[in-house]
Design a protein around this motif. Structure first.
Motif, mmCIF file in Angstrom:
data_model
loop_
_atom_site.group_PDB
_atom_site.id
_atom_site.type_symbol
_atom_site.label_atom_id
_atom_site.label_comp_id
_atom_site.label_asym_id
_atom_site.label_seq_id
_atom_site.Cartn_x
_atom_site.Cartn_y
_atom_site.Cartn_z
ATOM 1 N N GLU A 165 0.857 -1.171 0.000
ATOM 2 C CA GLU A 165 0.000 0.000 0.000
ATOM 3 C C GLU A 165 0.901 1.232 0.000
ATOM 4 N N ILE A 166 0.609 2.144 -0.904
ATOM 5 C CA ILE A 166 1.419 3.352 -1.043
ATOM 6 C C ILE A 166 0.719 4.504 -0.331
ATOM 7 N N LEU A 167 1.473 5.224 0.478
ATOM 8 C CA LEU A 167 0.970 6.435 1.129
ATOM 9 C C LEU A 167 1.264 7.604 0.197
ATOM 10 N N TYR A 168 0.192 8.281 -0.237
ATOM 11 C CA TYR A 168 0.301 9.469 -1.071
ATOM 12 C C TYR A 168 -0.041 10.694 -0.244
ATOM 13 N N GLN A 169 0.691 11.795 -0.476
ATOM 14 C CA GLN A 169 0.423 13.047 0.226
ATOM 15 C C GLN A 169 0.357 14.204 -0.759
ATOM 16 N N LEU A 170 -0.536 15.126 -0.437
ATOM 17 C CA LEU A 170 -0.602 16.411 -1.133
ATOM 18 C C LEU A 170 -0.425 17.461 -0.048
ATOM 19 N N ILE A 171 0.698 18.165 -0.101
ATOM 20 C CA ILE A 171 1.018 19.153 0.923
ATOM 21 C C ILE A 171 0.891 20.540 0.311
ATOM 22 N N LYS A 172 0.162 21.398 1.013
ATOM 23 C CA LYS A 172 -0.089 22.757 0.518
ATOM 24 C C LYS A 172 1.115 23.635 0.745
#
Length: 172
Positions: A165-172
């Protein structure tokens, strides 16, 4: 929080009339792998879930939107979960009924929910957990500049095999 309006979809709160839609979606074994479900849900349990879905996201730390098309037909759901106002982060998950996939609903729903999370919940980051073989979800999230931040090896056990399982992040 009533609705979030897009061009071709509406993200709205769960309503009592969504019971059959929710029953069908939650009991579809195709989705059990991603929801960690192992047994079917009764209509009674789902009815109680809908009754309690009005809770504020700051209290419940989660919120489920129904994705409806222009004919007000539910085509999927998008969930916000693990909301942490202290650390300004929230998780996101999206589910589209197979016959409604590849019509742009996921793109529009994700765009609306990203804007909502950053603008109204004032989070600093949004994360998603995606199995490494879910190429449609990976493509969708990467379209919005979510970046892989780590891999949980052998995290999901399904059909006698382990999946990363891949952890994806979108950081502002």
């Amino acid at each position: 929080m009533a609705t979030l309006l897009g061009e071709n979809i509406v993200l709205r709160a769960l309503e009592p009339e969504d019971l059959n839609f929710l029953f069908t979606a939650e009991n579809n074994e195709v989705f059990w792998e991603i929801s960690s479900t192992q047994t079917p849900y009764s209509k009674y349990i789902l009815e109680k879930y809908i009754e309690n879905s009005h809770q504020d996201i700051y209290e419940a730390k989660q919120y489920r939107f129904v994705i409806c098309n222009t004919e007000n037909i539910p085509v999927g759901m998008i969930d916000l979960f693990d909301f942490n106002p202290q650390h300004l982060r929230i998780g996101i998950g999206i589910l589209l009924i197979p016959k409604h996939q590849n019509k742009g609903y996921g793109v529009e729903a994700l765009e609306l929910i990203i804007d909502y999370a950053f603008s109204y919940l004032n989070v600093h980051q949004i994360f998603a957990n995606i199995t490494s073989d879910n190429f449609k979800s990976i493509s969708l999230f990467e379209k919005f500049n979510f970046k892989p931040a780590g891999v949980k090896k052998d995290w999901i056990y399904s059909k006698s095999t382990f999946k990363d399982e891949i952890l994806y992040q979108l950081i502002k």
